[in-house]
Design a protein around this motif. Sequence first.
Motif, PDB file in Angstrom:
ATOM      1  N   GLY A  95       0.965  -1.316  -0.062  1.00 10.91           N
ATOM      2  CA  GLY A  95      -0.057   0.117  -0.050  1.00 10.91           C
ATOM      3  C   GLY A  95       0.845   1.318   0.099  1.00 10.91           C
ATOM      4  O   GLY A  95       1.923   1.412  -0.574  1.00 10.91           O
ATOM      5  N   VAL A  96       0.156   2.220   0.830  1.00 13.53           N
ATOM      6  CA  VAL A  96       0.914   3.765   0.698  1.00 13.53           C
ATOM      7  C   VAL A  96       2.342   3.453   1.244  1.00 13.53           C
ATOM      8  O   VAL A  96       3.009   4.649   1.037  1.00 13.53           O
ATOM      9  CB  VAL A  96      -0.087   4.602   1.406  1.00 13.53           C
ATOM     10  CG1 VAL A  96      -1.310   4.987   0.377  1.00 13.53           C
ATOM     11  CG2 VAL A  96      -0.298   4.135   3.021  1.00 13.53           C
TER      12      VAL A  96
ATOM     13  N   ASN B 132       9.197   9.388  18.921  1.00 12.84           N
ATOM     14  CA  ASN B 132       8.573   8.338  18.648  1.00 12.84           C
ATOM     15  C   ASN B 132       7.774   8.108  17.585  1.00 12.84           C
ATOM     16  O   ASN B 132       6.634   7.782  17.649  1.00 12.84           O
ATOM     17  CB  ASN B 132       7.864   7.946  20.093  1.00 12.84           C
ATOM     18  CG  ASN B 132       8.868   7.588  21.357  1.00 12.84           C
ATOM     19  OD1 ASN B 132       9.667   6.895  20.929  1.00 12.84           O
ATOM     20  ND2 ASN B 132       8.579   8.026  22.297  1.00 12.84           N
ATOM     21  N   ALA B 133       7.986   8.948  16.387  1.00  6.85           N
ATOM     22  CA  ALA B 133       6.994   8.746  15.424  1.00  6.85           C
ATOM     23  C   ALA B 133       7.590   7.871  14.089  1.00  6.85           C
ATOM     24  O   ALA B 133       8.725   7.504  14.079  1.00  6.85           O
ATOM     25  CB  ALA B 133       7.105  10.351  14.786  1.00  6.85           C
ATOM     26  N   GLY B 134       6.556   7.736  13.310  1.00  6.02           N
ATOM     27  CA  GLY B 134       6.932   6.921  12.244  1.00  6.02           C
ATOM     28  C   GLY B 134       5.545   6.537  11.418  1.00  6.02           C
ATOM     29  O   GLY B 134       4.570   6.782  11.776  1.00  6.02           O
TER      30      GLY B 134
ATOM     31  N   ALA C 257       3.008  -8.796  14.805  1.00  5.81           N
ATOM     32  CA  ALA C 257       2.104  -7.998  13.801  1.00  5.81           C
ATOM     33  C   ALA C 257       2.405  -6.592  13.727  1.00  5.81           C
ATOM     34  O   ALA C 257       3.167  -5.840  14.594  1.00  5.81           O
ATOM     35  CB  ALA C 257       0.641  -8.120  14.227  1.00  5.81           C
ATOM     36  N   TRP C 258       2.215  -6.064  12.396  1.00  5.55           N
ATOM     37  CA  TRP C 258       2.514  -4.767  12.128  1.00  5.55           C
ATOM     38  C   TRP C 258       1.410  -3.925  11.734  1.00  5.55           C
ATOM     39  O   TRP C 258       0.241  -4.257  11.143  1.00  5.55           O
ATOM     40  CB  TRP C 258       3.587  -4.557  10.736  1.00  5.55           C
ATOM     41  CG  TRP C 258       4.875  -4.971  11.506  1.00  5.55           C
ATOM     42  CD1 TRP C 258       5.282  -6.526  11.535  1.00  5.55           C
ATOM     43  CD2 TRP C 258       6.115  -4.585  11.891  1.00  5.55           C
ATOM     44  NE1 TRP C 258       6.384  -6.514  11.933  1.00  5.55           N
ATOM     45  CE2 TRP C 258       7.085  -5.216  12.440  1.00  5.55           C
ATOM     46  CE3 TRP C 258       6.270  -3.099  11.875  1.00  5.55           C
ATOM     47  CZ2 TRP C 258       8.236  -4.828  12.643  1.00  5.55           C
ATOM     48  CZ3 TRP C 258       7.360  -2.484  12.117  1.00  5.55           C
ATOM     49  CH2 TRP C 258       8.460  -3.329  12.800  1.00  5.55           C
ATOM     50  N   GLN C 259       1.640  -2.683  11.724  1.00  5.17           N
ATOM     51  CA  GLN C 259       0.592  -1.684  11.437  1.00  5.17           C
ATOM     52  C   GLN C 259       1.083  -0.464  10.488  1.00  5.17           C
ATOM     53  O   GLN C 259       2.469  -0.163  10.533  1.00  5.17           O
ATOM     54  CB  GLN C 259      -0.064  -1.003  12.582  1.00  5.17           C
ATOM     55  CG  GLN C 259      -0.698  -1.946  13.468  1.00  5.17           C
ATOM     56  CD  GLN C 259      -1.136  -1.331  14.858  1.00  5.17           C
ATOM     57  OE1 GLN C 259      -0.581  -0.601  15.432  1.00  5.17           O
ATOM     58  NE2 GLN C 259      -2.432  -1.526  15.200  1.00  5.17           N
ATOM     59  N   TYR C 260       0.416   0.342   9.600  1.00  7.22           N
ATOM     60  CA  TYR C 260       0.842   1.376   8.907  1.00  7.22           C
ATOM     61  C   TYR C 260      -0.095   2.368   8.900  1.00  7.22           C
ATOM     62  O   TYR C 260      -1.291   2.164   9.305  1.00  7.22           O
ATOM     63  CB  TYR C 260       1.064   0.769   7.395  1.00  7.22           C
ATOM     64  CG  TYR C 260      -0.478   0.792   6.695  1.00  7.22           C
ATOM     65  CD1 TYR C 260      -0.994   1.702   5.865  1.00  7.22           C
ATOM     66  CD2 TYR C 260      -1.006  -0.351   6.826  1.00  7.22           C
ATOM     67  CE1 TYR C 260      -2.115   1.477   5.381  1.00  7.22           C
ATOM     68  CE2 TYR C 260      -1.997  -0.535   6.207  1.00  7.22           C
ATOM     69  CZ  TYR C 260      -2.635   0.241   5.259  1.00  7.22           C
ATOM     70  OH  TYR C 260      -3.865   0.098   4.660  1.00  7.22           O
ATOM     71  N   TYR C 261       0.511   3.595   8.974  1.00  6.48           N
ATOM     72  CA  TYR C 261      -0.376   5.007   8.975  1.00  6.48           C
ATOM     73  C   TYR C 261      -0.927   5.221   7.574  1.00  6.48           C
ATOM     74  O   TYR C 261      -0.105   5.629   6.912  1.00  6.48           O
ATOM     75  CB  TYR C 261       0.532   6.066   9.538  1.00  6.48           C
ATOM     76  CG  TYR C 261      -0.143   7.457   9.891  1.00  6.48           C
ATOM     77  CD1 TYR C 261      -1.204   7.247  10.749  1.00  6.48           C
ATOM     78  CD2 TYR C 261       0.200   8.406   9.278  1.00  6.48           C
ATOM     79  CE1 TYR C 261      -1.708   8.741  11.084  1.00  6.48           C
ATOM     80  CE2 TYR C 261      -0.382   9.852   9.363  1.00  6.48           C
ATOM     81  CZ  TYR C 261      -1.210   9.537  10.440  1.00  6.48           C
ATOM     82  OH  TYR C 261      -2.177  10.939  10.462  1.00  6.48           O
ATOM     83  N   ASP C 262      -2.236   5.338   7.503  1.00 10.52           N
ATOM     84  CA  ASP C 262      -2.818   5.654   6.237  1.00 10.52           C
ATOM     85  C   ASP C 262      -2.754   7.027   5.849  1.00 10.52           C
ATOM     86  O   ASP C 262      -3.395   7.477   4.961  1.00 10.52           O
ATOM     87  CB  ASP C 262      -4.147   4.827   5.988  1.00 10.52           C
ATOM     88  CG  ASP C 262      -5.132   5.347   6.817  1.00 10.52           C
ATOM     89  OD1 ASP C 262      -4.861   6.433   7.803  1.00 10.52           O
ATOM     90  OD2 ASP C 262      -6.021   4.732   6.766  1.00 10.52           O
ATOM     91  N   GLY C 263      -2.335   7.947   6.672  1.00 10.61           N
ATOM     92  CA  GLY C 263      -2.504   9.421   6.490  1.00 10.61           C
ATOM     93  C   GLY C 263      -3.366  10.073   7.455  1.00 10.61           C
ATOM     94  O   GLY C 263      -3.484  11.184   7.828  1.00 10.61           O
ATOM     95  N   SER C 264      -4.429   9.144   8.155  1.00 12.17           N
ATOM     96  CA  SER C 264      -5.416   9.530   9.172  1.00 12.17           C
ATOM     97  C   SER C 264      -5.191   8.807  10.557  1.00 12.17           C
ATOM     98  O   SER C 264      -5.385   9.210  11.439  1.00 12.17           O
ATOM     99  CB  SER C 264      -6.696   9.670   8.786  1.00 12.17           C
ATOM    100  OG  SER C 264      -7.160   8.535   8.229  1.00 12.17           O
ATOM    101  N   LYS C 265      -4.938   7.232  10.308  1.00  9.39           N
ATOM    102  CA  LYS C 265      -4.823   6.412  11.426  1.00  9.39           C
ATOM    103  C   LYS C 265      -4.096   5.379  11.041  1.00  9.39           C
ATOM    104  O   LYS C 265      -3.965   5.073   9.880  1.00  9.39           O
ATOM    105  CB  LYS C 265      -6.193   6.152  11.838  1.00  9.39           C
ATOM    106  CG  LYS C 265      -7.164   5.350  10.801  1.00  9.39           C
ATOM    107  CD  LYS C 265      -8.475   4.863  11.339  1.00  9.39           C
ATOM    108  CE  LYS C 265      -9.142   4.146  10.167  1.00  9.39           C
ATOM    109  NZ  LYS C 265     -10.472   3.964  10.501  1.00  9.39           N
ATOM    110  N   LEU C 266      -3.805   4.508  12.284  1.00  9.76           N
ATOM    111  CA  LEU C 266      -3.190   3.238  11.976  1.00  9.76           C
ATOM    112  C   LEU C 266      -4.057   2.140  11.510  1.00  9.76           C
ATOM    113  O   LEU C 266      -5.190   2.087  11.952  1.00  9.76           O
ATOM    114  CB  LEU C 266      -2.412   2.742  13.200  1.00  9.76           C
ATOM    115  CG  LEU C 266      -1.331   3.531  13.761  1.00  9.76           C
ATOM    116  CD1 LEU C 266      -0.882   3.112  15.353  1.00  9.76           C
ATOM    117  CD2 LEU C 266      -0.052   3.381  12.704  1.00  9.76           C
TER     118      LEU C 266
END
Length: 119
Positions: free
Chosen positions: A25-26, A79-81, A98-107
Amino acid sequence: VSSAVKAIATEFNAPLKVTLEGHTGVRAHYMGVYELSDVKANGAPRFVKRLAGGGAHYLYRNSAGKWMVTRNESDIAKNAGHLRSSRAADLPCEAGLAWQYYDGSKLQDDPNLRCTEGP
C-alpha cells in the motif's frame, strides 16, 4: 562490519540485517533490507536502509518498546513513524510480531507486513 556494529549485534543478539516485506500500500517504499547501525535508539538496536541518491529509512524501537519505521531521523526522538509493530518486542524480526501502517489519518493493521532476519 565495524566493531561498533558487531558489539551491538552481540549485546542484543541482533541480526546484521533484517527485511521488511509484504506491504503493497501507501507505505510500500519502506519495504527492503535494513542493516544494523552502530547507533542505538532508546537503548535498543537501530537498523538503517540507505537510499539511492542519499537519505535513509530508519527502523527503531520507540520508548514504549514498539518498533517504528520513519524516513526522518528526527522522528526517533519523537517516537514517530509510518509503520509500527502492534506490540513491544526485543527485536523487529520476532516471530509472530504483527505490524500496522499509518494511512494518513490512522493506523491500520496489515496482516501481510512482516520483518524477517536476513538476508
